[in-house]
Write an enzyme that holds these catalytic residues in place. Structure first.
Site, PDB file in Angstrom:
ATOM      1  N   SER A 104       0.829  -1.210   0.000  1.00 35.94           N
ATOM      2  CA  SER A 104       0.000   0.000   0.000  1.00 35.94           C
ATOM      3  C   SER A 104       0.863   1.260   0.000  1.00 35.94           C
ATOM      4  O   SER A 104       1.612   1.484  -0.925  1.00 35.94           O
ATOM      5  CB  SER A 104      -0.932  -0.045   1.207  1.00 35.94           C
ATOM      6  OG  SER A 104      -2.129   0.593   0.908  1.00 35.94           O
ATOM      7  N   ASP A 249      -2.210   6.189  -4.150  1.00 35.13           N
ATOM      8  CA  ASP A 249      -1.091   5.466  -3.551  1.00 35.13           C
ATOM      9  C   ASP A 249      -0.692   4.322  -4.494  1.00 35.13           C
ATOM     10  O   ASP A 249      -1.331   4.121  -5.532  1.00 35.13           O
ATOM     11  CB  ASP A 249      -1.467   4.989  -2.141  1.00 35.13           C
ATOM     12  CG  ASP A 249      -2.609   4.000  -2.134  1.00 35.13           C
ATOM     13  OD1 ASP A 249      -3.381   3.972  -3.112  1.00 35.13           O
ATOM     14  OD2 ASP A 249      -2.754   3.247  -1.150  1.00 35.13           O
ATOM     15  N   ASP A 251      -1.120   1.161  -4.693  1.00 38.71           N
ATOM     16  CA  ASP A 251      -2.074   0.120  -5.096  1.00 38.71           C
ATOM     17  C   ASP A 251      -3.448   0.698  -5.453  1.00 38.71           C
ATOM     18  O   ASP A 251      -4.416  -0.035  -5.654  1.00 38.71           O
ATOM     19  CB  ASP A 251      -2.199  -0.977  -4.036  1.00 38.71           C
ATOM     20  CG  ASP A 251      -2.814  -0.482  -2.735  1.00 38.71           C
ATOM     21  OD1 ASP A 251      -2.571   0.687  -2.371  1.00 38.71           O
ATOM     22  OD2 ASP A 251      -3.538  -1.256  -2.079  1.00 38.71           O
ATOM     23  N   ASP A 253      -5.905   2.396  -4.008  1.00 39.92           N
ATOM     24  CA  ASP A 253      -7.165   2.352  -3.264  1.00 39.92           C
ATOM     25  C   ASP A 253      -7.389   3.629  -2.456  1.00 39.92           C
ATOM     26  O   ASP A 253      -8.446   3.827  -1.883  1.00 39.92           O
ATOM     27  CB  ASP A 253      -7.271   1.098  -2.370  1.00 39.92           C
ATOM     28  CG  ASP A 253      -6.183   1.010  -1.306  1.00 39.92           C
ATOM     29  OD1 ASP A 253      -5.286   1.878  -1.275  1.00 39.92           O
ATOM     30  OD2 ASP A 253      -6.230   0.055  -0.505  1.00 39.92           O
TER      31      ASP A 253
END
Length: 460
Positions: A104, A249, A251, A253
């Site tokens: 993340s 970010d 990833d 999300d």
């Protein structure tokens, strides 16, 4: 070196001794534990995996694929993808579960296995505990040679996910196209560089500049989308007279926006703005975690809905959203969850809804931001010394502020009239987070400072 085993998955720094960092042996062990848990759930042998753009992503992926195949599980590999895309794919593929290889917002030396159930949602705390127990006991048995799993690569989900967003009833593509937005994207050298420009094009946004667009995992700045890390984006929006900036970010999300003057729209206000837009046409309830701004509550009540707080962590927000049948929810870190699309934080649907809102409002971002109540959150953390008993510290603080309203659902939240402070230990680092909110920036900082002083006092 660090290795953090939590119910939400396993994350660590790459390298070092097994058990101290996220070594290849640890990757295999935890993948085998998760695969074993899946096999105990059902006869379904399909698992979807995907990864962000991290340097270690390919290496970790190969270990994960071989381990799952070794258990007799069939892998569908989306390769470079986003967390929400893998969530969507698990459900669409009717898979037993999924694994997302991403740490993340953590820096580039980190990686992690994020674990999904058959609904494409993060596994529950109870299930996470079972997986950790299987790993600790190394209680797994591999398939014999005639029953090894299969492997297939599937790159169709970028388009499938974009189609879901474009076709979502509240995403107004004609209005977005008509506004002729000029957009700058900070893709932080990860998969946002692949997904966000493709999405914007599908939404009718022609003028897009992408910063840090090479997917090499060598993040050009700290990858957490906080104001201090987004100076290049701010400057570029300003310099190029863009309508807005978009930051995600690694990833994809989490989502936040930069106004046309280079100022921050505020990651807390991503959810506030999207909720306001949805609640205008869909009456209903909202959920965010205890550390998120109360501006969401204000907007919800204004639109005739009820607001419900949840414990921090996506799985807790989702559980609460299902309980109260929320029409929109998420977290103040720029995480948007649109339940009738899927129960997961998703920057792609967030962009579609936010741009629809801006386009229909006929306002620029600064004016839109100014239409919401102003709160300031002071976000702080204290590193914990080894062996510190947090429970005792929290008890002492509770005692000191016993005359104030206190919520202990997740750590400790203390309310002071219109202000609050929330203390909790992190799931991912050895720290206590201290968030304080007020309509006055100095007051928020002072509340946080006062509590931090209390913590230091009670620590020794």
């Amino acid at each position: 070196m660090a290795l953090i085993k939590s119910i939400s998955g396993i994350r660590g720094t790459i390298g070092g001794k097994p058990g101290e960092g996220l070594s290849p042996l640890d990757v295999v062990k935890f993948t085998a534990a998760f695969g074993t848990w899946l096999i105990k759930q059902s006869d379904n042998r399909k698992v979807v995996i995907g990864r962000d753009g991290r340097i270690s992503g390919e290496m970790v992926k190969q270990l994960v694929v071989a381990t799952l195949n070794g258990l007799g599980l069939d892998v569908v590999d989306l390769d470079l993808s986003t967390t929400p895309t893998v969530e969507v794919a698990v459900k669409a593929e009717q898979a037993a579960g999924g694994i997302i290889l991403t740490a993340s917002h953590n820096p580039r030396e980190w990686n992690a296995l994020k674990l999904l159930n058959s609904e494409g949602e993060f596994i529950s705390g109870e299930d996470g505990a079972i997986v950790l127990d299987l790993a600790a006991r190394e209680d797994f048995s591999f398939a014999d040679v005639s029953k090894l799993g299969t492997y297939q690569k599937d790159d169709s989900y970028l388009q499938k996910h974009i189609d879901m967003v474009v076709n979502y009833p509240l995403v107004d593509v004609p209005a977005i196209r008509a506004r002729n937005f000029k957009v700058v994207v900070d893709a932080v050298n990860s998969t946002g560089a692949i997904f966000i420009p493709a999405l914007l094009k599908a939404l009718g946004v022609e003028e897009v500049t992408v910063l840090f667009d090479e997917v090499n995992g060598r993040f050009s700045h700290n990858p957490e989308p906080l104001p201090e890390n987004l100076t290049a984006l701010s400057n570029e929006v300003n310099k190029s007279s863009a309508d807005l900036g978009i930051a995600v970010d690694p990833d994809v999300d989490r989502l936040c926006f930069v106004c046309e003057d280079g100022s921050m729209f505020g990651e807390e206000y991503t959810l506030v703005a999207v909720a306001d837009y949805i609640l205008k046409t869909r009456k209903g309830n909202t959920v965010s975690n205890l550390s998120s701004t109360q501006a969401l509550k204000d907007v919800t009540l204004k639109n005739g809905g009820e607001y419900h707080p949840s414990a921090v962590g996506e799985v807790n927000v989702v559980r609460k959203m299902k309980e109260v049948n929320a029409v929109i929810g998420g977290e103040g870190n720029g995480g948007i969850i649109v339940p009738d699309l899927h129960y997961g934080r998703d920057a792609l649907i967030g962009i579609g809804l936010f741009l629809s809102h801006v386009a229909q409002s006929k306002k620029n971002l600064k004016a839109l931001r100014n239409s919401y109540p102003d709160y300031f959150i002071s976000k702080n953390k204290i590193e914990l010394d080894k062996g510190v008993d947090v429970a005792t510290i929290f008890d002492k603080i509770k005692g000191k502020y016993r005359n104030q309203p206190i919520n202990i659902e997740d750590g400790l939240k203390i309310e002071f009239d219109r202000d609050w402070v929330h203390l909790r230990t992190s799931n991912t680092e050895p720290i206590i987070r201290i968030y304080a909110e007020s309509q006055n920036e100095t007051t928020a900082d002072n509340i946080a400072k006062r509590i931090m002083q209390d913590i230091r006092e009670f620590m020794h």
